[in-house]
Write an enzyme that holds these catalytic residues in place. Structure first.
Site, mmCIF file in Angstrom:
data_model
loop_
_atom_site.group_PDB
_atom_site.id
_atom_site.type_symbol
_atom_site.label_atom_id
_atom_site.label_comp_id
_atom_site.label_asym_id
_atom_site.label_seq_id
_atom_site.Cartn_x
_atom_site.Cartn_y
_atom_site.Cartn_z
ATOM 1 N N ASN A 12 6.412 -34.829 93.130
ATOM 2 C CA ASN A 12 6.649 -35.024 94.244
ATOM 3 C C ASN A 12 6.142 -34.010 95.025
ATOM 4 O O ASN A 12 6.880 -32.615 94.720
ATOM 5 C CB ASN A 12 8.236 -35.212 94.264
ATOM 6 C CG ASN A 12 8.723 -34.983 95.858
ATOM 7 O OD1 ASN A 12 7.803 -35.178 96.813
ATOM 8 N ND2 ASN A 12 10.304 -35.200 95.958
ATOM 9 N N TRP A 13 5.289 -33.652 95.778
ATOM 10 C CA TRP A 13 4.527 -32.626 96.328
ATOM 11 C C TRP A 13 5.253 -32.199 97.461
ATOM 12 O O TRP A 13 5.007 -31.030 98.012
ATOM 13 C CB TRP A 13 3.116 -32.766 96.678
ATOM 14 C CG TRP A 13 2.239 -33.065 95.365
ATOM 15 C CD1 TRP A 13 2.699 -33.167 94.108
ATOM 16 C CD2 TRP A 13 0.777 -33.270 95.475
ATOM 17 N NE1 TRP A 13 1.496 -33.322 93.286
ATOM 18 C CE2 TRP A 13 0.616 -33.593 94.100
ATOM 19 C CE3 TRP A 13 -0.153 -33.491 96.297
ATOM 20 C CZ2 TRP A 13 -0.796 -33.805 93.619
ATOM 21 C CZ3 TRP A 13 -1.492 -33.875 96.018
ATOM 22 C CH2 TRP A 13 -1.785 -33.934 94.480
ATOM 23 N N LYS A 14 6.129 -32.935 98.100
ATOM 24 C CA LYS A 14 7.205 -32.513 99.387
ATOM 25 C C LYS A 14 6.240 -31.978 100.393
ATOM 26 O O LYS A 14 4.967 -32.773 100.482
ATOM 27 C CB LYS A 14 8.019 -31.481 98.906
ATOM 28 C CG LYS A 14 8.921 -31.870 97.676
ATOM 29 C CD LYS A 14 10.201 -31.044 97.609
ATOM 30 C CE LYS A 14 10.675 -31.510 96.318
ATOM 31 N NZ LYS A 14 12.278 -30.832 95.809
ATOM 32 N N HIS A 99 15.315 -39.746 98.775
ATOM 33 C CA HIS A 99 15.402 -38.068 97.993
ATOM 34 C C HIS A 99 16.609 -37.426 98.641
ATOM 35 O O HIS A 99 17.019 -37.682 99.760
ATOM 36 C CB HIS A 99 14.042 -37.383 98.082
ATOM 37 C CG HIS A 99 13.780 -36.259 97.447
ATOM 38 N ND1 HIS A 99 14.567 -35.117 97.947
ATOM 39 C CD2 HIS A 99 13.237 -36.120 96.236
ATOM 40 C CE1 HIS A 99 14.362 -34.194 97.009
ATOM 41 N NE2 HIS A 99 13.538 -34.914 95.965
ATOM 42 N N GLU A 101 16.802 -34.563 99.558
ATOM 43 C CA GLU A 101 16.372 -33.746 100.999
ATOM 44 C C GLU A 101 16.515 -34.736 102.029
ATOM 45 O O GLU A 101 17.121 -34.338 103.210
ATOM 46 C CB GLU A 101 15.318 -33.187 100.661
ATOM 47 C CG GLU A 101 14.979 -31.881 99.714
ATOM 48 C CD GLU A 101 13.669 -31.781 98.952
ATOM 49 O OE1 GLU A 101 12.950 -32.181 99.315
ATOM 50 O OE2 GLU A 101 13.887 -30.803 97.927
ATOM 51 N N GLU A 171 18.784 -37.207 90.068
ATOM 52 C CA GLU A 171 18.470 -35.927 90.516
ATOM 53 C C GLU A 171 19.680 -35.248 90.846
ATOM 54 O O GLU A 171 20.025 -35.528 92.195
ATOM 55 C CB GLU A 171 17.489 -35.885 91.602
ATOM 56 C CG GLU A 171 15.975 -36.580 91.219
ATOM 57 C CD GLU A 171 14.987 -35.827 91.912
ATOM 58 O OE1 GLU A 171 13.978 -35.594 91.388
ATOM 59 O OE2 GLU A 171 15.110 -36.135 93.311
ATOM 60 N N GLY A 177 15.146 -27.579 92.570
ATOM 61 C CA GLY A 177 14.557 -26.326 93.191
ATOM 62 C C GLY A 177 15.352 -25.083 92.818
ATOM 63 O O GLY A 177 15.027 -23.959 93.568
ATOM 64 N N SER A 217 14.318 -29.173 88.604
ATOM 65 C CA SER A 217 13.779 -28.111 87.759
ATOM 66 C C SER A 217 13.225 -28.466 86.452
ATOM 67 O O SER A 217 13.290 -27.517 85.642
ATOM 68 C CB SER A 217 14.872 -26.931 87.580
ATOM 69 O OG SER A 217 15.313 -26.539 89.055
ATOM 70 N N GLY A 238 9.288 -31.704 91.194
ATOM 71 C CA GLY A 238 8.957 -30.913 92.108
ATOM 72 C C GLY A 238 8.145 -29.744 91.985
ATOM 73 O O GLY A 238 6.859 -29.869 92.228
ATOM 74 N N GLY A 239 8.668 -28.510 92.295
ATOM 75 C CA GLY A 239 7.703 -27.308 92.271
ATOM 76 C C GLY A 239 6.848 -27.232 91.138
ATOM 77 O O GLY A 239 5.733 -26.944 91.356
HETATM 78 P P1 PGA Z 1 12.345 -29.638 91.604
HETATM 79 O O1 PGA Z 1 12.273 -30.721 92.490
HETATM 80 O O2 PGA Z 1 11.387 -29.869 90.460
HETATM 81 O O3 PGA Z 1 11.505 -28.548 92.332
HETATM 82 O O4 PGA Z 1 13.565 -29.132 91.254
HETATM 83 C C1 PGA Z 1 12.447 -31.989 91.944
HETATM 84 C C2 PGA Z 1 12.703 -33.161 93.167
HETATM 85 O O5 PGA Z 1 13.099 -32.582 94.191
HETATM 86 O O6 PGA Z 1 11.990 -34.351 92.979
#
Ligand code: PGA
Length: 255
Positions: A12-14, A99, A101, A171, A177, A217, A238-239
């Site tokens: 997930n490149w956000k 998600h 967010e 998640e 993150g 993470s 994500g990251g």
């Molecule tokens: P993260 O994000 O790997 O940076 O914790 C995961 C996500 O939000 O899908």
């Protein structure tokens, strides 16, 4: 490692990467992961990069395209929204829905997410439906209640066939993150709980076929142990999905 379900690992490149940066990243992944056959690999760039990334992976055997969101509506006066059929034009196969967010910043509700999931299936997109508790909820002993409500609400109205083609991403919000990963035991416990809800809502066979990703993470160093849990069927990253090396290592360490 023999798993009951095929692993699916999605990046997930956000809201990261220009078009040029997205092309660089996916080309690097193509090179690094050309020989991986054991895992479904998905990249989810920003909308603006979907067209070019789609072209870059036309000749890839194993990398598939996902979007990070879509509208619950098919067409019409919805300024700023993107419909499932528009994603299909770029050979998008998956779409992340709900998600945390978006639940937090866009106030997306379970009911809205369920409508999006149905719209995705109508367009033959596979939804990746995200659920997860906050730290306060976990510490307040509410994890199961929250997961039950989110699973029930966000998957409402799906047929058994549609559920089998839906991916659930667990998640925990406190792990996204933050560098804090759920331990493999915590992940397994939550995944088993989610699968038990799917048995109640659908049936045993359907629940056994649904893939449940862990997200929060995930990195190369913890991927193997997390993926080794019986109910963990992949990862939403994500990251660590923003660099070729770290994303490729997560996938290699998961096989
Ligand atoms: P993260 O994000 O790997 O940076 O914790 C995961 C996500 O939000 O899908």
């Amino acid at each position: 490692m023999e798993k009951e379900r095929r692993l699916i690992i999605a990046g997930n490149w956000k809201m990261n990467k220009t078009v040029a940066e997205s092309i660089d990243l996916v080309n690097g992944l193509k090179r690094e992961l050309a020989n991986v056959k054991e895992v479904d690999i998905v990249v989810c760039p920003a909308y603006t990069a979907l067209s070019e990334v789609s072209k870059s992976i036309l000749d890839s055997q194993n990398i598939r395209l996902g979007a990070q969101n879509m509208s619950e509506n098919n067409v019409g006066a919805f300024t700023g929204e993107i419909a499932a059929v528009m994603l299909k034009e770029f050979s998008v196969r998956y779409v992340i829905l709900g998600h945390s967010e978006r639940r937090q910043y866009q106030k997306e509700s379970d009911e809205l997410i369920a409508r999006k999931a149905l719209a995705a299936h109508t367009a033959s997109l596979k939804p990746i439906v995200c659920v997860g508790e906050t730290l306060a909820e976990r510490e307040g002993g509410l994890m199961e209640k929250v997961l039950e409500t989110q699973v029930r609400g966000s998957l409402a109205g799906l047929s058994r066939e549609q559920m089998e083609e839906t991916i659930v991403a667990y998640e925990p919000v406190w792990a996204i993150g933050t560098g804090k990963t759920a331990s493999s035991a915590q992940a397994q416990e939550a995944h088993a709980f989610i699968r038990a809800q799917l048995v109640k809502l659908f049936d045993e066979t359907t629940a056994r076929r649904v893939r449940i990703q862990y997200g929060g993470s995930v990195k190369a160093a913890n991927a193997r142990e997390l993926m080794g849990q019986p109910d963990v069927d992949g990862a939403l990253v994500g990251g660590a999905a923003l660099e070729v090396r770290s994303f490729a290592d997560i996938i290699k360490n998961s096989i």
